[in-house]
Write a protein that holds these residues in place. Structure first.
Motif, short mmCIF file in Angstrom:
data_model
loop_
_atom_site.label_atom_id
_atom_site.label_comp_id
_atom_site.label_asym_id
_atom_site.label_seq_id
_atom_site.Cartn_x
_atom_site.Cartn_y
_atom_site.Cartn_z
N SER A 28 37.77 34.72 39.78
CA SER A 28 38.82 35.73 39.84
C SER A 28 38.49 36.94 38.97
O SER A 28 38.09 36.80 37.82
CB SER A 28 40.15 35.12 39.36
OG SER A 28 41.15 36.10 39.29
N LYS A 30 39.11 39.68 36.34
CA LYS A 30 39.95 39.51 35.15
C LYS A 30 40.23 40.84 34.48
O LYS A 30 39.49 41.80 34.65
CB LYS A 30 39.28 38.55 34.17
CG LYS A 30 39.07 37.15 34.77
CD LYS A 30 38.24 36.28 33.88
CE LYS A 30 37.97 34.94 34.54
NZ LYS A 30 37.13 35.08 35.76
N TRP A 83 42.15 33.62 32.73
CA TRP A 83 42.72 34.81 33.36
C TRP A 83 44.13 35.09 32.86
O TRP A 83 44.55 36.25 32.80
CB TRP A 83 42.70 34.67 34.88
CG TRP A 83 43.15 33.32 35.38
CD1 TRP A 83 42.40 32.18 35.44
CD2 TRP A 83 44.45 32.96 35.84
NE1 TRP A 83 43.16 31.14 35.93
CE2 TRP A 83 44.41 31.59 36.18
CE3 TRP A 83 45.64 33.68 36.01
CZ2 TRP A 83 45.52 30.91 36.68
CZ3 TRP A 83 46.75 33.02 36.51
CH2 TRP A 83 46.69 31.65 36.84
N SER A 262 47.71 36.71 37.68
CA SER A 262 46.29 37.04 37.84
C SER A 262 46.11 38.42 38.46
O SER A 262 46.97 38.91 39.19
CB SER A 262 45.59 35.98 38.69
OG SER A 262 45.99 36.08 40.05
#
Length: 284
Positions: A28, A30, A83, A262
């Motif tokens: 993901s 960040k 995150w 997130s």
């Protein structure tokens, strides 16, 4: 498939309980933040470790957030929530994400005792990372929301750890269980069934006019921890005269509540902005 749709699909995998959460934490995108400490011991056990994330350029005056992740008190690890640490740091919080002992190693209240020790560590060490130990807030999701809220409302755990409960300026709970008697599921029976006084396990039992301000949020599509938990606690706090902000997000289920913190899935609900604005306002 675009990057946005790819991460939306990964969010769907997480929500479906296939849950490659470590993959999400690795892949993901960040927020910018300083990951300044990893695997710091706050106790003697292997589960008593924490990570620290700081805003870039934190100069000693930043509020300090201690975040507790969920996992039904029997699963979870701090590395999979990097995150979250970076998201909160990007909003100006020195952020501590702590592991805590899980079932079957402990049942209630062992994880609360660990949480209090993590808060003690934050009070004693936040200044080293640019945080102000007088500006502590607690936050969590799911079982972690229970931990954060109980520590904020029932000051006995913090006192036993050597922390003044008034050091906690505000609390935030995302999709937390706060009013779940009678015990009806295997998980709650395993974790809380041995308590001599079951009503004393419920956060509602500790609301007073002196309770810290609370941000309480849930999704109207949550069928894992029913929104009535948030409704009941928010009502009890308001009746006591406590400042409470209650949020219900349309179309958000249990897992997507925390995923909304997130960077790639933040457009689904303004959880991060609304929670951090509330916490920052009350941190002083």
């Amino acid at each position: 498939m675009t990057k946005r749709s790819a991460f939306a699909a990964l969010g769907g995998m997480l929500a479906s309980a296939c849950s490659p959460l470590s993959m999400f934490a690795t892949l993901s995108p960040k927020d910018p933040a300083s990951h300044v400490a990893r695997g710091v011991a706050y106790g003697a056990g292997p589960r008593q470790r924490l990570d620290v994330y700081a805003p870039r350029g934190a100069d000693g005056g930043a509020p300090v957030a201690v975040f507790f992740y969920g996992g039904s008190w029997d699963s979870g690890r701090r590395q999979d929530y990097n995150w979250v640490g970076r998201a909160l740091a990007s909003r100006g919080f020195v952020t501590v994400i702590a592991d805590y002992r899980l079932y079957p190693e402990v049942t209630y209240p062992g994880f609360l005792q660990d949480g209090a020790q993590a808060v003690l560590w934050a009070v004693g060490h936040a200044a080293r990372y640019g945080g102000d130990p007088r500006r502590i807030v607690l936050a969590g999701h799911s079982a972690g929301a229970y931990n954060a809220v109980m520590l904020g409302l029932d000051g006995r755990y913090l006192e036993a750890a050597g922390v003044d409960p008034e050091a906690v300026r505000a609390i935030a709970g995302l999709s937390g269980p706060y009013d779940f008697l009678p015990l009806t599921g295997d998980i709650t029976h395993r974790i809380f069934g041995g308590a001599a006084d079951l009503p004393s396990t419920q956060p509602l039992a500790y609301v007073t006019p002196a309770s810290p301000p609370a941000f309480l949020a849930t999704g109207d599509a949550d069928d894992m921890v029913w929104p009535k938990n948030t409704v009941a606690l928010a009502k009890r706090l308001r009746e006591a005269g406590v400042d409470v902000e209650e949020r219900h997000y349309a179309g958000i289920d249990h897992i997507r509540m925390v995923l909304a913190l997130s960077r790639p899935l933040r457009n689904r609900a303004p959880v991060l902005d609304e929670m951090t604005a509330f916490l920052r306002r009350h941190a002083g």
